[in-house]
Design an enzyme around this catalytic site. Structure first.
Site, PDB file in Angstrom:
ATOM      1  N   ARG A  39       0.824  -1.213   0.000  1.00  0.00           N
ATOM      2  CA  ARG A  39       0.000   0.000   0.000  1.00  0.00           C
ATOM      3  C   ARG A  39       0.860   1.266   0.000  1.00  0.00           C
ATOM      4  O   ARG A  39       0.462   2.294  -0.564  1.00  0.00           O
ATOM      5  CB  ARG A  39      -0.956  -0.029   1.199  1.00  0.00           C
ATOM      6  CG  ARG A  39      -2.111  -1.032   0.984  1.00  0.00           C
ATOM      7  CD  ARG A  39      -2.696  -1.476   2.296  1.00  0.00           C
ATOM      8  NE  ARG A  39      -3.904  -2.302   2.178  1.00  0.00           N
ATOM      9  CZ  ARG A  39      -3.920  -3.610   1.915  1.00  0.00           C
ATOM     10  NH1 ARG A  39      -2.779  -4.265   1.704  1.00  0.00           N
ATOM     11  NH2 ARG A  39      -5.065  -4.271   1.853  1.00  0.00           N
ATOM     12  N   SER A  93     -13.066  -9.576   2.448  1.00  0.00           N
ATOM     13  CA  SER A  93     -11.744  -9.506   1.818  1.00  0.00           C
ATOM     14  C   SER A  93     -11.228  -8.074   1.808  1.00  0.00           C
ATOM     15  O   SER A  93     -11.856  -7.173   1.234  1.00  0.00           O
ATOM     16  CB  SER A  93     -11.827 -10.033   0.379  1.00  0.00           C
ATOM     17  OG  SER A  93     -10.700  -9.607  -0.352  1.00  0.00           O
ATOM     18  N   ASP A 135      -4.260 -15.366   7.280  1.00  0.00           N
ATOM     19  CA  ASP A 135      -2.987 -15.902   6.776  1.00  0.00           C
ATOM     20  C   ASP A 135      -2.290 -16.789   7.812  1.00  0.00           C
ATOM     21  O   ASP A 135      -1.305 -17.460   7.491  1.00  0.00           O
ATOM     22  CB  ASP A 135      -2.054 -14.754   6.369  1.00  0.00           C
ATOM     23  CG  ASP A 135      -2.597 -13.996   5.156  1.00  0.00           C
ATOM     24  OD1 ASP A 135      -3.375 -14.599   4.388  1.00  0.00           O
ATOM     25  OD2 ASP A 135      -2.259 -12.822   4.985  1.00  0.00           O
ATOM     26  N   LYS A 187      -6.476 -19.367  -1.607  1.00  0.00           N
ATOM     27  CA  LYS A 187      -5.208 -18.660  -1.346  1.00  0.00           C
ATOM     28  C   LYS A 187      -4.146 -19.161  -2.338  1.00  0.00           C
ATOM     29  O   LYS A 187      -4.471 -19.813  -3.325  1.00  0.00           O
ATOM     30  CB  LYS A 187      -4.791 -18.877   0.115  1.00  0.00           C
ATOM     31  CG  LYS A 187      -5.734 -18.191   1.102  1.00  0.00           C
ATOM     32  CD  LYS A 187      -5.637 -16.691   0.973  1.00  0.00           C
ATOM     33  CE  LYS A 187      -6.652 -15.969   1.834  1.00  0.00           C
ATOM     34  NZ  LYS A 187      -6.720 -14.541   1.521  1.00  0.00           N
ATOM     35  N   ARG A 206       3.619 -19.667   2.824  1.00  0.00           N
ATOM     36  CA  ARG A 206       3.194 -19.882   4.220  1.00  0.00           C
ATOM     37  C   ARG A 206       3.141 -21.371   4.575  1.00  0.00           C
ATOM     38  O   ARG A 206       3.347 -21.736   5.733  1.00  0.00           O
ATOM     39  CB  ARG A 206       1.858 -19.192   4.482  1.00  0.00           C
ATOM     40  CG  ARG A 206       1.950 -17.677   4.277  1.00  0.00           C
ATOM     41  CD  ARG A 206       0.873 -16.903   4.990  1.00  0.00           C
ATOM     42  NE  ARG A 206       0.748 -15.570   4.407  1.00  0.00           N
ATOM     43  CZ  ARG A 206       1.524 -14.525   4.703  1.00  0.00           C
ATOM     44  NH1 ARG A 206       2.493 -14.648   5.583  1.00  0.00           N
ATOM     45  NH2 ARG A 206       1.330 -13.358   4.118  1.00  0.00           N
TER      46      ARG A 206
HETATM   47  C1  S3P Z   1      -4.400  -9.002   2.119  1.00  0.00           C
HETATM   48  C2  S3P Z   1      -5.653  -9.473   2.416  1.00  0.00           C
HETATM   49  C3  S3P Z   1      -5.952 -10.899   2.647  1.00  0.00           C
HETATM   50  C4  S3P Z   1      -4.673 -11.681   2.964  1.00  0.00           C
HETATM   51  C5  S3P Z   1      -3.556 -11.367   2.014  1.00  0.00           C
HETATM   52  C6  S3P Z   1      -3.225  -9.881   2.084  1.00  0.00           C
HETATM   53  C7  S3P Z   1      -4.223  -7.555   1.889  1.00  0.00           C
HETATM   54  O1  S3P Z   1      -6.517 -11.451   1.468  1.00  0.00           O
HETATM   55  O2  S3P Z   1      -4.943 -13.061   2.943  1.00  0.00           O
HETATM   56  O3  S3P Z   1      -2.409 -12.115   2.338  1.00  0.00           O
HETATM   57  O4  S3P Z   1      -3.072  -7.074   1.907  1.00  0.00           O
HETATM   58  O5  S3P Z   1      -5.234  -6.875   1.690  1.00  0.00           O
HETATM   59  P1  S3P Z   1      -8.111 -11.392   1.204  1.00  0.00           P
HETATM   60  O6  S3P Z   1      -8.485  -9.991   0.945  1.00  0.00           O
HETATM   61  O7  S3P Z   1      -8.313 -12.270  -0.002  1.00  0.00           O
HETATM   62  O8  S3P Z   1      -8.755 -11.959   2.435  1.00  0.00           O
END
Ligand code: S3P
Length: 430
Positions: free
Chosen positions: A26, A165, A313, A340, A388
């Site tokens: 981000r 999500s 995660d 995933k 992971r």
């Molecule tokens: C993430 C959100 C999660 C997570 C991923 C990173 C993020 O995924 O599992 O490792 O940085 O927004 P989901 O949005 O699919 O839950």
């Protein structure tokens, strides 16, 4: 193939884990769409975040890097330029999905491609809701990559999400920033809120009420910032679990992000009876602290849907903790694990069974019978190309009585390139 040794003398010492993956992605993205310089410290220099950096370079953004310091020269959304070739997202679901929201409002089209694992992951969860904002994304007929994001002027919307999500939510926020009026995004369950927190820091007007109703005012003037990326709790979690399950251990993880949308693993450890203490540290940004754990006897646990987003995660590690607990544990409401980097219900069950653990696979989780010691029945563990899963295997192997091996250990470079060096240091082997 990597040899995995047991940690006969336990794990000891203090470690600063790499920067948070979600926050590193981000920081590049917000730096690119803001005006002025964004300086990022403790950036995670793993393959996924490098995919994000490379994608923005191909969209015309100048980004300088010296190890874990990154300087982004941003000129706003309007200065993104068409890429000369398809953007390669590598293994990174976060890059792909957040990028879709950013690119949806550009005046050009961009094609996104990825590796074989990413090409199997669902993308309609982003392309469909983006339609509510006027976004247009063409996907392969299977709803997967390659994707062609056909940029358009976007309009505001009120959107009720159907999956929990943070990636989808963040894509919608990026679209809402480019819209013609105020938008509201309503989450199914609260998920990690790094996009919202960082956007506020960069000057956007974005508010959250009742934990899951997000209002976005469009067309903000975003200004480049200094971002100190905290340690990734998802990386720290491997050592928190290792320090708990390996006898004679005591270790401290420094400057770990403690954003409550991410700390489900700490709650699980505490509920299971782990000896864990937290020293919160002063910070201007997201909450952070030092976490100390000691080897502990564990009680079984039930983890259900409401908790899943805060430890999504870490669920392979919750399964591993359960495999060491004194009784039967159950994980449910975790069907998201199936989409995933691998189907993490299937791969976790397969790896734990090799260790001699009795696990039952459920459509949305698993039932695990914990045991104090395991009778390993297959010493060749496999990452299945999933970072992971590879790290979960390496932590499990610390507790085994004999050497094990791990195939495709390079997958770990996605999020934690120095994982084995750090592990060997804590095991006293460096
Ligand atoms: C993430 C959100 C999660 C997570 C991923 C990173 C993020 O995924 O599992 O490792 O940085 O927004 P989901 O949005 O699919 O839950």
């Amino acid at each position: 193939m990597k040899t995995l040794l047991p940690a006969k003398n336990g794990l000891h010492g203090t470690l600063m884990v790499p920067g948070d993956k979600s926050i590193s992605h981000r920081a590049i993205m917000l730096g690119a769409i803001s005006h002025g310089e964004t300086m990022i410290h403790h950036f995670l220099n793993g393959e996924d975040c490098r995919s994000t950096m490379q994608a923005f370079r191909e969209l015309g953004v100048v980004i300088e890097q010296a190890d874990n310091d990154v300087l982004v020269h941003g000129h706003g959304f309007n200065h993104l330029r068409p890429a000369a070739k398809p953007l390669n997202m590598g293994n990174s679901g976060t890059t792909t999905r957040l990028m879709m929201g950013i690119l949806a409002g550009t005046p050009f089209a961009t094609t996104l491609v990825g590796d074989s694992s990413l090409q199997r992951r669902p993308m309609e969860r982003v392309s469909q809701p983006l339609k509510a904002f006027g976004g247009e994304i063409e996907l392969a007929s299977s709803g997967t990559l390659p994707a062609k994001v056909i940029g358009h002027p976007l309009h505001h919307a009120e959107y009720h999400m159907t999956v929990a999500s943070a990636q989808v939510k963040s894509a919608l926020i990026f679209a809402a920033l480019q819209a013609d009026g105020k938008s509201t995004i309503i989450e199914k369950l609260p998920t990690r809120n790094h996009t919202e927190i960082m956007l506020q820091q960069f000057g956007a007007e974005i508010t959250t009420s009742n934990e899951r109703i997000i209002s976005v005012t469009p067309q903000p003037h975003l200004t480049g910032q200094v971002v100190e990326v905290p340690g990734d709790i998802s990386s720290a979690a491997f050592f928190l679990v290792a320090g708990t399950i390996v006898p004679n251990s005591e270790l401290t993880l420094q400057r770990v992000n403690l954003n409550p949308t991410r700390t489900g693993i700490i709650q699980v450890l505490q509920k299971m009876g782990a000896k864990l203490s937290i020293e919160e540290l002063p910070t201007k940004g997201e909450p952070l602290g030092n976490i100390t754990v000691k080897s502990s006897e564990l009680q079984p646990i039930n983890v259900g849907a409401a908790m899943i987003p805060s430890l999504i995660d870490e669920l392979p590690l919750v399964a591993l903790l359960a495999a060491c607990a004194n009784g039967q544990s159950k994980i449910t409401g975790a069907e998201e694990l199936r989409v995933k980097e691998t189907d993490r219900i299937k791969t976790v069950v397969e790896e734990l069974r090799k260790l001699g653990v009795h696990v039952e696979e459920l459509p949305d989780g698993m039932i695990i019978d914990g045991q104090a010691t395991w009778q390993v029945c297959n010493s060749q563990l496999a990452s299945h190309g999933d970072h992971r899963i590879g790290m979960m295997d390496a932590v499990a192997a610390l507790k085994a009585s004999d050497e094990l091996t791990l195939t495709d250990e390079k997958a770990i470079n996605i999020s934690y390139p120095d994982f084995f060096t750090d592990l060997e240091t804590l095991a006293g082997r460096n």
